[in-house]
Scaffold this active site. Structure first.
Site, PDB file in Angstrom:
ATOM      1  N   HIS A  92       0.982  -1.369   0.056  1.00 17.67           N
ATOM      2  CA  HIS A  92      -0.081   0.020   0.120  1.00 17.67           C
ATOM      3  C   HIS A  92       0.870   1.256  -0.007  1.00 17.67           C
ATOM      4  CE1 HIS A  92       0.960  -0.648   4.367  1.00 17.67           C
ATOM      5  NE2 HIS A  92       1.001   0.520   4.459  1.00 17.67           N
ATOM      6  N   HIS A  94       0.873   5.794   1.562  1.00 18.49           N
ATOM      7  CA  HIS A  94       0.359   6.830   2.148  1.00 18.49           C
ATOM      8  C   HIS A  94       0.552   7.950   1.325  1.00 18.49           C
ATOM      9  CE1 HIS A  94       0.145   3.752   5.264  1.00 18.49           C
ATOM     10  NE2 HIS A  94       1.547   3.607   5.265  1.00 18.49           N
ATOM     11  N   GLU A  99       6.491   7.373   6.640  1.00 22.95           N
ATOM     12  CA  GLU A  99       6.545   6.385   7.496  1.00 22.95           C
ATOM     13  C   GLU A  99       8.040   5.968   7.573  1.00 22.95           C
ATOM     14  OE1 GLU A  99       3.834   3.237   6.826  1.00 22.95           O
ATOM     15  OE2 GLU A  99       4.466   2.048   8.600  1.00 22.95           O
TER      16      GLU A  99
END
Ligand SMILES: *[C@@H]1O[C@H](CO)[C@@H](O)[C@H](O)[C@H]1NC(C)=O
Ligand SMILES: *[C@@H]1O[C@H](CO)[C@@H](O)[C@H](O)[C@H]1NC(C)=O
Ligand SMILES: *[C@@H]1O[C@H](CO)[C@@H](O)[C@H](O)[C@H]1NC(C)=O
Ligand SMILES: *[C@@H]1O[C@H](CO)[C@@H](O)[C@H](O)[C@H]1NC(C)=O
Ligand SMILES: *[C@@H]1O[C@H](CO)[C@@H](O)[C@H](O)[C@H]1NC(C)=O
Ligand SMILES: *[C@@H]1O[C@H](CO)[C@@H](O)[C@H](O)[C@H]1NC(C)=O
Ligand SMILES: *[C@@H]1O[C@H](CO)[C@@H](O)[C@H](O)[C@H]1NC(C)=O
Length: 379
Positions: A92, A94, A99
């Site tokens: 995935h 963001h 992160e």
């Protein structure tokens, strides 16, 4: 009765904070060390594994710093888990969160893919991986006791894990995770595709390359430097990168006039990699010589330190006693609150996170010189 005591304590802490900017002189140390992360900004220390967490499959997530406790500056996550034969999460991206993955214990593989370049690394303790905005990523846990430390900026990302949790986790023996035959939660394409409101966008067509070489590197050609050469930080805030323990840039500070303590700053994220939003890295320290006073800092942004080696002492403005912190313990220091920290053991190390660009490492690096060794001068 207990509830009354808690309420009374909370009330006196909050009125104390409101009136005195954390400099009240008669603060009880027991109120600095907490077992539940505060839901407002104040200084605190949490001991490793004493927080309740949430369980997703075999993984236990604890949140030593939350959006609420940091004024949304950043979230600090501890993920303690046994090994798994599956991905820990489906691939995935963001779009609004940067992160950061750090390996505290065990091993995990981490993949990051952007602009048609995919790199995979096996992270061992002390290794780091940066996943900037819009980077496809996933991980797999490899060792029987692995602990990932995650930093996600801005704060508040823990809401995703509360939403996904299969159970709340609490342990009277402070077991990092429970025994059980749990299925790794990475495998549900239907769920991960519905998480956009949490800034999670599934990339189910990404297939992570598993052809790791002996050095723990997989992926496209030319992205292979790991535990075998200098690991440079990215030149911008968009590009993913990895830093193997002590293979990145190093700066020596302290040691003033033969009496002081030495610091080696190893930045992972400086203002350049975060567009000035936060900084992160490690600080290795020698033991504070007896009779020497540690430096005191007061920073314009919030700061968190997690001990990752040795034993570290901290003193926080408004609290009279020093706190000794062991591996996995976290101290959160609000902006404009004084902080002193020092090595109690001969060799100690912290992971730091700072809000903004005028942060602890930036202050230390301003007086440091480039240094080629993982260890300070022998004399
Ligand atoms: C990625 O590769 C595709 C197919 O070769 C190409 O169309 C696209 O422009 C590339 N994207 C980037 C960001 O390089
Ligand atoms: C994210 O990256 C994709 C290419 O992988 C690009 O098409 C898209 O515009 C990017 N989104 C943002 C918000 O940058
Ligand atoms: C965990 O505890 C909270 C607060 O009691 C509750 O709202 C939530 O539903 C629990 N989560 C699970 C997965 O049981
Ligand atoms: C663990 O769970 C799987 C799937 O539910 C099952 O096939 C397996 O027998 C279980 N193993 C043990 C040791 O209980
Ligand atoms: C180091 O300390 C000595 C004794 O206090 C002092 O004489 C000397 O000037 C100091 N040197 C430096 C470089 O600060
Ligand atoms: C990061 O910094 C940029 C530039 O200073 C700013 O526009 C952006 O809002 C910041 N993002 C976050 C998430 O703090
Ligand atoms: C910290 O102090 C500076 C200077 O007094 C002030 O501008 C800033 O707003 C303060 N920050 C916080 C978060 O209180």
């Amino acid at each position: 009765m207990l509830l009354l005591v808690v309420l009374t304590t909370l009330f006196s802490i909050s009125s104390c904070l409101a009136s005195s900017q954390y400099v009240a002189s008669k603060r009880d140390l027991s109120s600095l060390i907490v077992t539940k992360v505060p839901d407002y900004v104040r200084p605190y220390v949490v001991r490793a594994y004493t927080l309740d967490g949430v369980r997703l499959g075999p993984q236990v997530y604890r949140f030593p710093v939350t959006g609420a406790s940091s004024g949304n500056a950043f979230t600090l996550i501890s993920t303690a888990t046994p090994a798994s034969t599956e991905l820990g999460v489906l691939p995935h991206v963001h779009l609004a969160h940067y992160e950061n993955f750090f390996c505290l214990r065990g091993r995990f593989s981490l993949w990051a893919s952007k602009s048609n370049t995919t790199s995979g690394r096996i992270l061992t303790p002390g290794d780091y991986g940066a996943v900037p905005y819009n980077t496809t990523h996933t991980f797999q846990i490899l060792d029987p006791f692995t602990e990932m430390v995650g930093v996600i900026q801005p704060g508040g990302f823990e809401q995703l894990f509360y939403f996904l949790a299969q159970a709340n986790y609490t342990s009277t023996t402070y077991a990092p995770f429970p025994q059980g035959n749990f299925t790794t939660p990475g495998g549900d394409a239907g769920t991960i595709s519905k998480l956009q409101e949490f800034d999670v966008y599934a990339k189910l067509d990404f297939s992570p390359p598993t052809d790791f070489d002996a050095n723990g590197v997989a992926g496209d050609a030319g992205v292979g430097v790991w535990h075998n050469g200098e690991n440079a930080l990215a030149g911008d805030s968009q590009t993913p990168f990895f830093v193997a323990k002590s293979y990145g840039p190093k700066y020596l500070a302290g040691g003033g006039n033969g009496t002081g303590e030495y610091f080696i700053v190893e930045p992972f994220v400086t203002a350049t990699q975060s567009a000035g939003n936060f900084t992160q890295g490690t600080i290795t320290m020698s033991q504070l010589p007896s009779g020497v006073k540690p430096e005191t800092y007061s920073l314009p942004g919030h700061t968190a330190l997690e001990v990752i080696d040795g034993l570290v002492g901290v003193r926080i403005g408004g609290f009279e006693e020093d706190v000794m912190m062991a591996i996995g313990d976290v101290v959160f220091v609000p902006a404009n609150t004084t902080l002193s920290f020092w090595g109690e053991a001969a060799y100690s190390k912290v992971l730091y996170v700072g809000q903004g660009r005028d942060t602890l490492d930036a202050r230390l690096m301003a007086e440091a010189r480039s240094w080629g060794s993982a260890i300070w001068p022998a004399a």
